[in-house]
Design a protein around this motif. Structure first.
Motif, PDB file in Angstrom:
ATOM      1  N   ARG A   1       0.812  -1.216   0.000  1.00 33.62           N
ATOM      2  CA  ARG A   1       0.000   0.000   0.000  1.00 33.62           C
ATOM      3  C   ARG A   1       0.852   1.274   0.000  1.00 33.62           C
ATOM      4  O   ARG A   1       0.687   2.150   0.861  1.00 33.62           O
ATOM      5  CB  ARG A   1      -0.935   0.012   1.219  1.00 33.62           C
ATOM      6  N   PRO A   2       1.766   1.430  -0.948  1.00 38.45           N
ATOM      7  CA  PRO A   2       2.620   2.623  -0.954  1.00 38.45           C
ATOM      8  C   PRO A   2       1.828   3.860  -1.368  1.00 38.45           C
ATOM      9  O   PRO A   2       0.861   3.761  -2.140  1.00 38.45           O
ATOM     10  CB  PRO A   2       3.675   2.280  -2.009  1.00 38.45           C
ATOM     11  N   PRO A   3       2.232   5.047  -0.887  1.00 40.00           N
ATOM     12  CA  PRO A   3       1.556   6.270  -1.328  1.00 40.00           C
ATOM     13  C   PRO A   3       1.762   6.549  -2.811  1.00 40.00           C
ATOM     14  O   PRO A   3       0.909   7.162  -3.454  1.00 40.00           O
ATOM     15  CB  PRO A   3       2.188   7.360  -0.454  1.00 40.00           C
ATOM     16  N   VAL A   4       2.885   6.113  -3.360  1.00 41.16           N
ATOM     17  CA  VAL A   4       3.140   6.231  -4.793  1.00 41.16           C
ATOM     18  C   VAL A   4       4.111   5.121  -5.177  1.00 41.16           C
ATOM     19  O   VAL A   4       4.949   4.713  -4.372  1.00 41.16           O
ATOM     20  CB  VAL A   4       3.708   7.627  -5.162  1.00 41.16           C
ATOM     21  N   ALA A   5       3.976   4.620  -6.406  1.00 41.97           N
ATOM     22  CA  ALA A   5       4.854   3.551  -6.878  1.00 41.97           C
ATOM     23  C   ALA A   5       5.302   3.834  -8.297  1.00 41.97           C
ATOM     24  O   ALA A   5       4.566   4.409  -9.103  1.00 41.97           O
ATOM     25  CB  ALA A   5       4.137   2.203  -6.815  1.00 41.97           C
ATOM     26  N   VAL A   6       6.540   3.429  -8.587  1.00 43.09           N
ATOM     27  CA  VAL A   6       7.133   3.594  -9.913  1.00 43.09           C
ATOM     28  C   VAL A   6       7.625   2.238 -10.390  1.00 43.09           C
ATOM     29  O   VAL A   6       8.261   1.496  -9.626  1.00 43.09           O
ATOM     30  CB  VAL A   6       8.304   4.596  -9.889  1.00 43.09           C
ATOM     31  N   PHE A   7       7.350   1.908 -11.643  1.00 42.76           N
ATOM     32  CA  PHE A   7       7.783   0.658 -12.269  1.00 42.76           C
ATOM     33  C   PHE A   7       8.746   0.993 -13.396  1.00 42.76           C
ATOM     34  O   PHE A   7       8.479   1.884 -14.210  1.00 42.76           O
ATOM     35  CB  PHE A   7       6.566  -0.088 -12.814  1.00 42.76           C
ATOM     36  N   ILE A   8       9.875   0.278 -13.463  1.00 42.37           N
ATOM     37  CA  ILE A   8      10.901   0.523 -14.482  1.00 42.37           C
ATOM     38  C   ILE A   8      11.190  -0.780 -15.213  1.00 42.37           C
ATOM     39  O   ILE A   8      11.466  -1.805 -14.577  1.00 42.37           O
ATOM     40  CB  ILE A   8      12.213   1.041 -13.850  1.00 42.37           C
ATOM     41  N   ASP A   9      11.148  -0.745 -16.548  1.00 42.35           N
ATOM     42  CA  ASP A   9      11.431  -1.953 -17.320  1.00 42.35           C
ATOM     43  C   ASP A   9      11.837  -1.565 -18.737  1.00 42.35           C
ATOM     44  O   ASP A   9      11.477  -0.486 -19.222  1.00 42.35           O
ATOM     45  CB  ASP A   9      10.204  -2.866 -17.362  1.00 42.35           C
TER      46      ASP A   9
ATOM     47  N   GLU B   1      -3.055  -4.125 -14.944  1.00 44.82           N
ATOM     48  CA  GLU B   1      -3.233  -4.680 -13.604  1.00 44.82           C
ATOM     49  C   GLU B   1      -3.043  -3.671 -12.476  1.00 44.82           C
ATOM     50  O   GLU B   1      -3.625  -3.825 -11.394  1.00 44.82           O
ATOM     51  CB  GLU B   1      -2.252  -5.853 -13.396  1.00 44.82           C
ATOM     52  N   ALA B   2      -2.216  -2.648 -12.708  1.00 48.47           N
ATOM     53  CA  ALA B   2      -1.922  -1.669 -11.651  1.00 48.47           C
ATOM     54  C   ALA B   2      -1.793  -0.287 -12.276  1.00 48.47           C
ATOM     55  O   ALA B   2      -0.714   0.303 -12.306  1.00 48.47           O
ATOM     56  CB  ALA B   2      -0.639  -2.062 -10.914  1.00 48.47           C
ATOM     57  N   PRO B   3      -2.890   0.262 -12.794  1.00 46.73           N
ATOM     58  CA  PRO B   3      -2.830   1.501 -13.574  1.00 46.73           C
ATOM     59  C   PRO B   3      -2.370   2.721 -12.791  1.00 46.73           C
ATOM     60  O   PRO B   3      -1.922   3.710 -13.392  1.00 46.73           O
ATOM     61  CB  PRO B   3      -4.271   1.679 -14.067  1.00 46.73           C
ATOM     62  N   ASP B   4      -2.453   2.704 -11.448  1.00 45.82           N
ATOM     63  CA  ASP B   4      -2.017   3.847 -10.642  1.00 45.82           C
ATOM     64  C   ASP B   4      -0.495   3.946 -10.520  1.00 45.82           C
ATOM     65  O   ASP B   4       0.021   4.929  -9.986  1.00 45.82           O
ATOM     66  CB  ASP B   4      -2.603   3.767  -9.230  1.00 45.82           C
ATOM     67  N   VAL B   5       0.226   2.927 -10.998  1.00 45.33           N
ATOM     68  CA  VAL B   5       1.683   2.897 -10.888  1.00 45.33           C
ATOM     69  C   VAL B   5       2.301   3.687 -12.047  1.00 45.33           C
ATOM     70  O   VAL B   5       1.936   3.488 -13.210  1.00 45.33           O
ATOM     71  CB  VAL B   5       2.188   1.433 -10.896  1.00 45.33           C
ATOM     72  N   TRP B   6       3.247   4.565 -11.725  1.00 46.60           N
ATOM     73  CA  TRP B   6       3.994   5.279 -12.767  1.00 46.60           C
ATOM     74  C   TRP B   6       4.910   4.293 -13.485  1.00 46.60           C
ATOM     75  O   TRP B   6       5.535   3.437 -12.849  1.00 46.60           O
ATOM     76  CB  TRP B   6       4.826   6.395 -12.145  1.00 46.60           C
ATOM     77  N   ARG B   7       5.018   4.435 -14.811  1.00 46.04           N
ATOM     78  CA  ARG B   7       5.767   3.471 -15.614  1.00 46.04           C
ATOM     79  C   ARG B   7       6.847   4.182 -16.436  1.00 46.04           C
ATOM     80  O   ARG B   7       6.547   5.041 -17.266  1.00 46.04           O
ATOM     81  CB  ARG B   7       4.803   2.696 -16.527  1.00 46.04           C
TER      82      ARG B   7
ATOM     83  N   GLU C   1       5.954  14.047  -5.544  1.00 47.88           N
ATOM     84  CA  GLU C   1       4.567  14.473  -5.798  1.00 47.88           C
ATOM     85  C   GLU C   1       3.558  13.632  -5.027  1.00 47.88           C
ATOM     86  O   GLU C   1       2.470  14.109  -4.672  1.00 47.88           O
ATOM     87  CB  GLU C   1       4.261  14.388  -7.295  1.00 47.88           C
ATOM     88  N   LYS C   2       3.904  12.367  -4.799  1.00 48.20           N
ATOM     89  CA  LYS C   2       3.028  11.428  -4.074  1.00 48.20           C
ATOM     90  C   LYS C   2       1.614  11.378  -4.668  1.00 48.20           C
ATOM     91  O   LYS C   2       0.608  11.317  -3.954  1.00 48.20           O
ATOM     92  CB  LYS C   2       2.968  11.756  -2.586  1.00 48.20           C
ATOM     93  N   ALA C   3       1.546  11.435  -5.980  1.00 51.65           N
ATOM     94  CA  ALA C   3       0.261  11.372  -6.678  1.00 51.65           C
ATOM     95  C   ALA C   3       0.247  10.116  -7.545  1.00 51.65           C
ATOM     96  O   ALA C   3       1.268   9.744  -8.131  1.00 51.65           O
ATOM     97  CB  ALA C   3       0.063  12.610  -7.548  1.00 51.65           C
ATOM     98  N   PRO C   4      -0.906   9.449  -7.656  1.00 49.90           N
ATOM     99  CA  PRO C   4      -0.978   8.272  -8.514  1.00 49.90           C
ATOM    100  C   PRO C   4      -0.814   8.639  -9.979  1.00 49.90           C
ATOM    101  O   PRO C   4      -1.064   9.789 -10.381  1.00 49.90           O
ATOM    102  CB  PRO C   4      -2.370   7.708  -8.238  1.00 49.90           C
ATOM    103  N   ALA C   5      -0.405   7.679 -10.769  1.00 54.42           N
ATOM    104  CA  ALA C   5      -0.270   7.900 -12.213  1.00 54.42           C
ATOM    105  C   ALA C   5      -1.641   8.148 -12.824  1.00 54.42           C
ATOM    106  O   ALA C   5      -2.664   7.617 -12.352  1.00 54.42           O
ATOM    107  CB  ALA C   5       0.378   6.689 -12.862  1.00 54.42           C
TER     108      ALA C   5
END
Length: 213
Positions: free
Chosen positions: A138-146, A158-164, A203-207
């Motif tokens: 339950r993080p306040p904001v998440a970032v995915f790198i690939d 599956e996780a649209p709120d995650v920054w990519r 920013e702690k804002a969802p994507a």
């Protein structure tokens, strides 16, 4: 308080892979790796005749590389210092498609370089394991790198709120790979990527929700 979360791939994001892999298959298997488009499998050809390898031959080569040749790998410039700075602001999890068999070896590989982070050796699309991590932490904001577009698509579903962040840190193939349509940014340099990631964490804002996936 729950910390923010950065979920990062390893090969071509934290560590060089295709260059040492190409050297190994040339030396040990008589295979040339020359990437001319986005197809990894299509880049593998027999040196003696130039014919492409069958799809069924590719994974055993990759498995053999990760089983015995990880010491050939070396860090993408700036990756480890960026991870050290990001770790001051967020937890880091390495999500890598080497599979469960090579998970421990990958963790040891990164720990030896100073990156002590949990490693998940997955298979297939990364959307489900990313969603599981978000539900668990339950993080306040998440970032995915690939570096692979299909994983950005999977995470967008599956996780649209995650920054990519789409990153291809290997210059030998970066210009062959177009920007992932389902990523929020494409950055191949760690200095710029670190700034982008830290800005998202601050920013702690969802994507923003994707228009279509």
């Amino acid at each position: 308080m729950t910390r923010s979360l950065v979920i990062t791939d390893c090969d071509e994001v934290l560590m060089h892979m295709v260059v040492p892999f190409a050297q190994w298959v040339d030396e040990e298997h008589g295979v040339i790796f020359r990437m001319e488009d986005t197809s990894f499998a299509g880049a593998l050809k027999r040196k003696e005749c130039g014919t492409p390898l069958e799809a069924a031959e590719v994974w055993p080569l990759l498995d053999g590389f990760f089983r015995t040749e990880m010491p050939r790998q070396y860090p993408i410039p700036g990756a480890l210092s960026a991870m050290a700075e990001i770790a001051r602001h967020a937890d880091i999890v390495v999500l890598t498609n080497v599979g469960p068999d090579h998970q421990a070896a990958r963790m040891a590989q990164l720990a030896a370089l100073g990156l002590d982070a949990p490693v998940i050796g997955s298979r297939g699309g990364k959307g489900e394991p990313v969603r599981a991590l978000i539900e668990e932490r339950r993080p306040p904001v998440a970032v995915f790198i690939d570096d692979l577009a299909n994983h950005h698509h999977s995470v967008a579903i599956e996780a649209p709120d995650v920054w990519r962040l789409h990153m291809v840190g290997e210059p030998a193939i970066a210009d062959k790979i177009p920007a992932a349509r389902h990523a929020h940014a494409r950055i191949d340099d760690w200095a710029a990527a670190q700034d982008w990631i830290l800005a998202r964490l601050a920013e702690k804002a969802p994507a923003p929700a994707p228009e279509a996936v």
